[in-house]
Design an enzyme around this catalytic site. Structure first.
Site, PDB file in Angstrom:
ATOM      1  N   THR A  16       0.487  -1.424   0.341  1.00  0.00           N
ATOM      2  CA  THR A  16      -0.395  -0.066  -0.087  1.00  0.00           C
ATOM      3  C   THR A  16       1.018   0.913   0.086  1.00  0.00           C
ATOM      4  O   THR A  16       0.248   2.413  -0.538  1.00  0.00           O
ATOM      5  CB  THR A  16      -0.997  -0.154   0.891  1.00  0.00           C
ATOM      6  OG1 THR A  16      -0.217  -0.028   2.314  1.00  0.00           O
ATOM      7  CG2 THR A  16      -1.989  -0.977   0.964  1.00  0.00           C
ATOM      8  N   CYS A 161      18.570   4.184  -2.980  1.00  0.00           N
ATOM      9  CA  CYS A 161      17.505   4.497  -4.838  1.00  0.00           C
ATOM     10  C   CYS A 161      18.618   5.694  -5.221  1.00  0.00           C
ATOM     11  O   CYS A 161      18.885   6.010  -6.491  1.00  0.00           O
ATOM     12  CB  CYS A 161      16.367   5.162  -4.614  1.00  0.00           C
ATOM     13  SG  CYS A 161      16.370   6.517  -2.724  1.00  0.00           S
ATOM     14  N   HIS A 248      16.000  11.013  -8.268  1.00  0.00           N
ATOM     15  CA  HIS A 248      17.462  11.706  -7.387  1.00  0.00           C
ATOM     16  C   HIS A 248      18.127  12.271  -8.827  1.00  0.00           C
ATOM     17  O   HIS A 248      18.476  11.506  -9.897  1.00  0.00           O
ATOM     18  CB  HIS A 248      17.390  10.606  -6.934  1.00  0.00           C
ATOM     19  CG  HIS A 248      16.414   9.893  -5.626  1.00  0.00           C
ATOM     20  ND1 HIS A 248      15.883  11.322  -5.338  1.00  0.00           N
ATOM     21  CD2 HIS A 248      17.187   9.114  -5.019  1.00  0.00           C
ATOM     22  CE1 HIS A 248      15.147  10.241  -4.414  1.00  0.00           C
ATOM     23  NE2 HIS A 248      15.947   9.770  -3.769  1.00  0.00           N
TER      24      HIS A 248
END
Length: 365
Positions: A16, A161, A248
């Site tokens: 979720t 990331c 990023h």
């Protein structure tokens, strides 16, 4: 007519959340994987996925029909997941790294192949910290991992990331034979990396936050494990949160050893970089992993983050550095290349190499 191949059943932990939703979105109509299991915290458990994400579905396209009516399970219901899944994508959030470690290890002990976005196992013994184009050879550690932890399945971890925004261009130069001694990197990281979907929600309008808990350590240490076949590298990082929703960016300066490439050679290396064997034909693999822009004002998150299924690394502003040797700017989509997409690519590679088939066989014994 040839018989249609049955898809590998997969589940998503933390389904979720932002990264979990990105998994659901990216796996729709996947040629090899089929989402059959969704799990989250006890607050969402028991609801249909549609109800569980009502009012907070952040993807522009609709929830895939095949997932709307799946009942969300509790992340601790490992036995139920083991009945349905061969592969687990883990984007779960828990109070501590130790809790995540135990949970992911329990899933792998139950015979599932676990592909984790979490940092908990990034330095665990014999757990590959994987970027397919860079260190696919580290996959062989899985055999030792299974013996060490006495597990039927295995765990593969995706790195932080922000690394995706610059490590591919760095690796391309290492692979070409140019030794890099030092890297100075300043990251400008989007708010979705912290779980936010709007600048207003995050409270960062007209502001930059020059600190992200744990990010500088990850940025300095994780590449050393990924690039362990190229020892001697030192990295210094500044990590900042900026008012950008997705994407990023990294400003990078590099120092080479005695052998230094010319600017023209660097650009040619990036242009020709492929890395993944073409015969694998991985669905999420970018056609050109490194995309260079000659315009001085590129790359930009809003314009370039979605390049090539949002899986390419966009690079620009290569120029000489007066302190080190060269400097450049890199950019990647933090939720796709840097998170869900990068880990699906990991799973695609292991599927093609036969490791997921092995996990299924082990599970059925």
């Amino acid at each position: 007519m040839p018989r249609k191949q049955k898809k590998i059943p997969v589940g998503i932990l933390g389904a979720t959340g932002l990264v979990g939703q990105e998994y659901v979105h990216l796996l729709r109509n996947h040629p090899w994987f089929s989402v059959v299991y969704l799990a989250a915290s006890k607050n969402s458990a028991g609801k249909t996925y549609k109800k569980a994400v009502a009012g907070r579905w952040h993807i522009k396209s609709q929830i895939p029909k095949e997932c709307t009516s799946i009942k969300v399970d509790n992340i601790n219901n490992i036995k139920e997941a083991a009945k349905k899944c061969a592969v687990i994508f883990s984007a779960v959030k828990m109070p501590s790294h130790n809790d995540i470690k135990k949970l992911e290890l329990a899933y792998s002990k139950a015979g599932m192949a676990v592909f984790s976005n979490n940092s908990a196992h990034r330095f665990s013994k014999d757990v590959p910290l994987l970027i397919p184009e860079i260190n696919a050879s580290h996959i062989r550690e899985i055999v030792r991992q299974q013996k060490h932890y006495k597990i039927k399945g295995f765990i593969v971890v995706k790195p932080n990331c922000s690394l995706q925004s610059y490590l591919l261009p760095v690796y391309a130069l290492l692979k070409a034979g140019y030794d890099i001694k030092k890297i100075m990197v300043t990251t400008m990281q989007a708010i979705s990396g912290a779980g936010a979907t709007s600048i207003k929600e995050f409270g960062i309008a007209e502001n930059v936050i020059p600190y992200i808990d744990g990010e500088e350590e990850k940025t300095e240490q994780e590449p050393l494990k990924i690039l362990k076949d190229y020892p001697g590298l030192k990295i210094s990082a500044h990590c900042n949160r900026v008012p950008v929703v997705h994407g990023h960016m990294a400003c990078v300066s590099v120092l080479f050893g005695k052998r230094k490439p010319s600017q023209k050679q660097i650009l040619q290396i990036w242009k020709n970089f492929k890395a993944l064997p073409q015969q694998y034909c991985l669905p999420l693999a970018p056609k050109q992993p490194i995309r260079y822009y000659s315009d001085n004002n590129r790359p930009q998150p809003l314009i370039d983050r979605d390049e090539d299924k949002a899986m390419a690394v966009s690079v620009g502003r290569l120029r000489k550095c007066p302190v080190l040797d060269y400097k450049f700017v890199g950019l990647s989509h933090n939720l796709v290349r840097g998170a869900a997409g990068g880990n699906i690519l990991n799973a695609e590679l292991l599927y093609k190499m036969g490791y997921i088939k092995h996990a299924l066989t082990s599970k059925s014994k």
